[in-house]
Scaffold this motif. Structure first.
Motif, PDB file in Angstrom:
ATOM      1  N   MET A  49       0.835  -1.206   0.000  1.00 19.59           N
ATOM      2  CA  MET A  49       0.000   0.000   0.000  1.00 19.59           C
ATOM      3  C   MET A  49       0.868   1.254   0.000  1.00 19.59           C
ATOM      4  O   MET A  49       1.613   1.497   0.945  1.00 19.59           O
ATOM      5  CB  MET A  49      -0.892  -0.041   1.239  1.00 19.59           C
ATOM      6  CG  MET A  49      -1.706   1.196   1.499  1.00 19.59           C
ATOM      7  SD  MET A  49      -2.942   1.472   0.234  1.00 19.59           S
ATOM      8  CE  MET A  49      -2.642   3.199  -0.092  1.00 19.59           C
ATOM      9  N   GLY A  50       0.777   2.050  -1.080  1.00 20.38           N
ATOM     10  CA  GLY A  50       1.647   3.214  -1.216  1.00 20.38           C
ATOM     11  C   GLY A  50       3.056   2.752  -1.491  1.00 20.38           C
ATOM     12  O   GLY A  50       3.995   3.086  -0.765  1.00 20.38           O
ATOM     13  N   CYS A  51       3.208   1.987  -2.555  1.00 27.00           N
ATOM     14  CA  CYS A  51       4.453   1.231  -2.793  1.00 27.00           C
ATOM     15  C   CYS A  51       5.658   2.093  -3.109  1.00 27.00           C
ATOM     16  O   CYS A  51       6.794   1.644  -2.973  1.00 27.00           O
ATOM     17  CB  CYS A  51       4.240   0.219  -3.911  1.00 27.00           C
ATOM     18  SG  CYS A  51       3.894   0.981  -5.534  1.00 27.00           S
ATOM     19  N   GLY A  52       5.440   3.359  -3.563  1.00 28.90           N
ATOM     20  CA  GLY A  52       6.587   4.170  -3.946  1.00 28.90           C
ATOM     21  C   GLY A  52       7.389   3.481  -5.034  1.00 28.90           C
ATOM     22  O   GLY A  52       6.831   2.980  -6.020  1.00 28.90           O
ATOM     23  N   ALA A  53       8.696   3.425  -4.869  1.00 25.72           N
ATOM     24  CA  ALA A  53       9.560   2.812  -5.875  1.00 25.72           C
ATOM     25  C   ALA A  53       9.624   1.294  -5.765  1.00 25.72           C
ATOM     26  O   ALA A  53      10.358   0.649  -6.516  1.00 25.72           O
ATOM     27  CB  ALA A  53      10.966   3.394  -5.787  1.00 25.72           C
ATOM     28  N   ASP A  71      -0.214   2.401  -5.771  1.00 26.71           N
ATOM     29  CA  ASP A  71       0.281   3.753  -5.502  1.00 26.71           C
ATOM     30  C   ASP A  71      -0.544   4.769  -6.277  1.00 26.71           C
ATOM     31  O   ASP A  71      -1.197   4.437  -7.277  1.00 26.71           O
ATOM     32  CB  ASP A  71       1.757   3.867  -5.893  1.00 26.71           C
ATOM     33  CG  ASP A  71       2.473   5.010  -5.173  1.00 26.71           C
ATOM     34  OD1 ASP A  71       3.025   4.758  -4.082  1.00 26.71           O
ATOM     35  OD2 ASP A  71       2.458   6.136  -5.693  1.00 26.71           O
ATOM     36  N   LEU A  72      -0.488   6.021  -5.829  1.00 29.10           N
ATOM     37  CA  LEU A  72      -1.182   7.110  -6.505  1.00 29.10           C
ATOM     38  C   LEU A  72      -0.441   7.565  -7.750  1.00 29.10           C
ATOM     39  O   LEU A  72      -1.045   8.060  -8.700  1.00 29.10           O
ATOM     40  CB  LEU A  72      -1.348   8.281  -5.531  1.00 29.10           C
ATOM     41  CG  LEU A  72      -2.113   9.514  -6.004  1.00 29.10           C
ATOM     42  CD1 LEU A  72      -3.537   9.157  -6.408  1.00 29.10           C
ATOM     43  CD2 LEU A  72      -2.127  10.575  -4.902  1.00 29.10           C
ATOM     44  N   TYR A  98      -6.126   5.567  -4.941  1.00 26.24           N
ATOM     45  CA  TYR A  98      -6.032   6.315  -3.693  1.00 26.24           C
ATOM     46  C   TYR A  98      -6.006   5.394  -2.480  1.00 26.24           C
ATOM     47  O   TYR A  98      -6.563   4.290  -2.511  1.00 26.24           O
ATOM     48  CB  TYR A  98      -7.238   7.258  -3.549  1.00 26.24           C
ATOM     49  CG  TYR A  98      -7.377   8.273  -4.652  1.00 26.24           C
ATOM     50  CD1 TYR A  98      -6.538   9.383  -4.715  1.00 26.24           C
ATOM     51  CD2 TYR A  98      -8.357   8.133  -5.634  1.00 26.24           C
ATOM     52  CE1 TYR A  98      -6.668  10.329  -5.715  1.00 26.24           C
ATOM     53  CE2 TYR A  98      -8.496   9.074  -6.645  1.00 26.24           C
ATOM     54  CZ  TYR A  98      -7.651  10.167  -6.689  1.00 26.24           C
ATOM     55  OH  TYR A  98      -7.775  11.099  -7.682  1.00 26.24           O
ATOM     56  N   ALA A  99      -5.411   5.881  -1.403  1.00 23.57           N
ATOM     57  CA  ALA A  99      -5.427   5.122  -0.148  1.00 23.57           C
ATOM     58  C   ALA A  99      -6.825   5.078   0.446  1.00 23.57           C
ATOM     59  O   ALA A  99      -7.221   4.083   1.065  1.00 23.57           O
ATOM     60  CB  ALA A  99      -4.463   5.756   0.859  1.00 23.57           C
ATOM     61  N   GLU A 100      -7.581   6.147   0.263  1.00 22.05           N
ATOM     62  CA  GLU A 100      -8.888   6.274   0.913  1.00 22.05           C
ATOM     63  C   GLU A 100     -10.012   5.542   0.192  1.00 22.05           C
ATOM     64  O   GLU A 100     -11.098   5.375   0.742  1.00 22.05           O
ATOM     65  CB  GLU A 100      -9.265   7.759   1.041  1.00 22.05           C
ATOM     66  CG  GLU A 100      -8.338   8.557   1.922  1.00 22.05           C
ATOM     67  CD  GLU A 100      -7.078   9.028   1.216  1.00 22.05           C
ATOM     68  OE1 GLU A 100      -6.179   9.580   1.886  1.00 22.05           O
ATOM     69  OE2 GLU A 100      -6.973   8.855  -0.031  1.00 22.05           O
ATOM     70  N   GLN A 101      -9.781   5.123  -1.050  1.00 21.52           N
ATOM     71  CA  GLN A 101     -10.820   4.440  -1.822  1.00 21.52           C
ATOM     72  C   GLN A 101     -10.142   3.431  -2.742  1.00 21.52           C
ATOM     73  O   GLN A 101      -9.640   3.788  -3.801  1.00 21.52           O
ATOM     74  CB  GLN A 101     -11.645   5.448  -2.633  1.00 21.52           C
ATOM     75  CG  GLN A 101     -12.852   4.841  -3.317  1.00 21.52           C
ATOM     76  CD  GLN A 101     -13.715   5.888  -3.995  1.00 21.52           C
ATOM     77  OE1 GLN A 101     -13.428   7.078  -3.924  1.00 21.52           O
ATOM     78  NE2 GLN A 101     -14.772   5.450  -4.642  1.00 21.52           N
ATOM     79  N   GLN A 102     -10.158   2.177  -2.350  1.00 23.30           N
ATOM     80  CA  GLN A 102      -9.371   1.157  -3.035  1.00 23.30           C
ATOM     81  C   GLN A 102     -10.246   0.215  -3.859  1.00 23.30           C
ATOM     82  O   GLN A 102     -11.348  -0.143  -3.436  1.00 23.30           O
ATOM     83  CB  GLN A 102      -8.554   0.390  -2.006  1.00 23.30           C
ATOM     84  CG  GLN A 102      -7.588   1.296  -1.250  1.00 23.30           C
ATOM     85  CD  GLN A 102      -6.866   0.610  -0.124  1.00 23.30           C
ATOM     86  OE1 GLN A 102      -6.684  -0.583  -0.136  1.00 23.30           O
ATOM     87  NE2 GLN A 102      -6.469   1.387   0.870  1.00 23.30           N
ATOM     88  N   TRP A 121      -1.058  10.153   3.655  1.00 28.19           N
ATOM     89  CA  TRP A 121      -2.476   9.879   3.416  1.00 28.19           C
ATOM     90  C   TRP A 121      -3.338  11.049   3.862  1.00 28.19           C
ATOM     91  O   TRP A 121      -3.176  11.567   4.967  1.00 28.19           O
ATOM     92  CB  TRP A 121      -2.906   8.608   4.136  1.00 28.19           C
ATOM     93  CG  TRP A 121      -2.197   7.375   3.657  1.00 28.19           C
ATOM     94  CD1 TRP A 121      -1.397   7.254   2.555  1.00 28.19           C
ATOM     95  CD2 TRP A 121      -2.197   6.092   4.291  1.00 28.19           C
ATOM     96  NE1 TRP A 121      -0.902   5.977   2.452  1.00 28.19           N
ATOM     97  CE2 TRP A 121      -1.377   5.240   3.508  1.00 28.19           C
ATOM     98  CE3 TRP A 121      -2.807   5.590   5.437  1.00 28.19           C
ATOM     99  CZ2 TRP A 121      -1.161   3.900   3.848  1.00 28.19           C
ATOM    100  CZ3 TRP A 121      -2.599   4.268   5.774  1.00 28.19           C
ATOM    101  CH2 TRP A 121      -1.777   3.430   4.973  1.00 28.19           C
ATOM    102  N   HIS A 122      -4.262  11.423   3.028  1.00 25.33           N
ATOM    103  CA  HIS A 122      -5.139  12.555   3.324  1.00 25.33           C
ATOM    104  C   HIS A 122      -6.048  12.266   4.511  1.00 25.33           C
ATOM    105  O   HIS A 122      -6.320  13.153   5.332  1.00 25.33           O
ATOM    106  CB  HIS A 122      -5.975  12.891   2.089  1.00 25.33           C
ATOM    107  CG  HIS A 122      -6.810  14.117   2.231  1.00 25.33           C
ATOM    108  ND1 HIS A 122      -8.158  14.086   2.491  1.00 25.33           N
ATOM    109  CD2 HIS A 122      -6.477  15.432   2.147  1.00 25.33           C
ATOM    110  CE1 HIS A 122      -8.627  15.312   2.570  1.00 25.33           C
ATOM    111  NE2 HIS A 122      -7.632  16.149   2.365  1.00 25.33           N
TER     112      HIS A 122
END
Length: 254
Positions: A49-53, A71-72, A98-102, A121-122
């Motif tokens: 979740m939010g994997c980045g690189a 990721d976004l 998005y993190a908030e809606q998967q 995360w927002h």
């Protein structure tokens, strides 16, 4: 007007390759902790979740059955996909969102892991409720992130330099805040590991392309910090400092 999610995409998309090669992101005792844990779950479906690189994804793909890197940033996901291909990690796929809606099904994943993402995360509460929804009963959620010391003086100092450096920063939460968020989302905490993370000032600001005027503001804020704040963060003459990092291993309450 740009939204928070727009800031996140801009900040990280343009620097995707810098995060792939960043020593801070590519190594650390938290990654070794994760590797040791995942060795026991060869049949698992895992979400990064939010994997980045993709550093968590690359380690996970060596142990579990299938990994989804989420990721976004499309640019980050392109880097992850290309690197996975180069490394022969054929059990790794990417999804943007998005993190908030998967876009995942209820109880889809055996394990969800997130590293250096949650402080962007927002809405961390909503994001954790989504992670609870998509985690299988008795499945695991592992959060790895920088945490605030909690003391008001130390907390505001850390949040200030983080926000000056990075417009997408929301908050480095305290350990107490994390325990509240996780239990309210329906997770039970199994284990907590804490260590110190040293950040080289020059690479820290260059990685985020912090404007010169804000770099100067950070340095001025560092120099004027009280002695106990400078001591806690082990502030160095060049601006480098050390902060707290926490690994929180949880399970979904049935």
């Amino acid at each position: 007007m740009a939204t928070h999610h727009d800031h996140v995409k801009q900040q990280f998309g343009e620097q995707a390759n810098a995060y792939l090669t960043s020593k801070v992101h590519a190594q650390g005792p938290d990654l070794q902790y994760l590797s040791n844990l995942l060795a026991n779950y060869p049949d698992a479906q895992l979400l990064d979740m939010g994997c980045g690189a993709g550093h968590v994804s690359f380690i996970a793909a060596q142990h579990v059955k299938h990994v989804i890197a989420y990721d976004l940033s499309d640019e980050m996901l392109s880097v992850v996909s290309q690197t996975a291909k180069e490394r022969g990690l054929n059990n790794l796929t990417t999804v943007q969102g998005y993190a908030e809606q998967q876009p995942f099904a209820d109880s889809q994943f055996d394990i969800v892991a997130s590293r250096y993402s949650a402080h962007h995360w927002h809405d961390v509460g909503k994001s954790l409720r989504e992670l609870h929804r998509i985690t299988k009963p008795n499945g695991k959620l592992i959060i790895m992130d920088v945490v605030s010391p909690g003391h008001p003086v130390l907390d505001i100092w850390l949040q200030t330099i983080e926000a000056l450096r990075d417009t997408s920063h929301v908050r480095d939460y305290t350990p107490g805040e994390w325990l509240t968020f996780l239990t309210e989302a329906g997770f039970t905490v199994n284990n907590i590991a804490r260590h110190r993370l040293t950040l080289s000032f020059d690479t820290w600001v260059k990685r985020m392309r912090t404007p010169t005027r804000l770099v100067e503001a950070i340095r001025a804020y560092q120099v004027t910090a009280a002695s106990d704040t400078q001591n806690y963060f082990e502030l160095q003459p060049d601006g480098s400092f050390t902060t707290d990092m926490m690994v929180i291993e949880t399970s979904k309450i049935v």
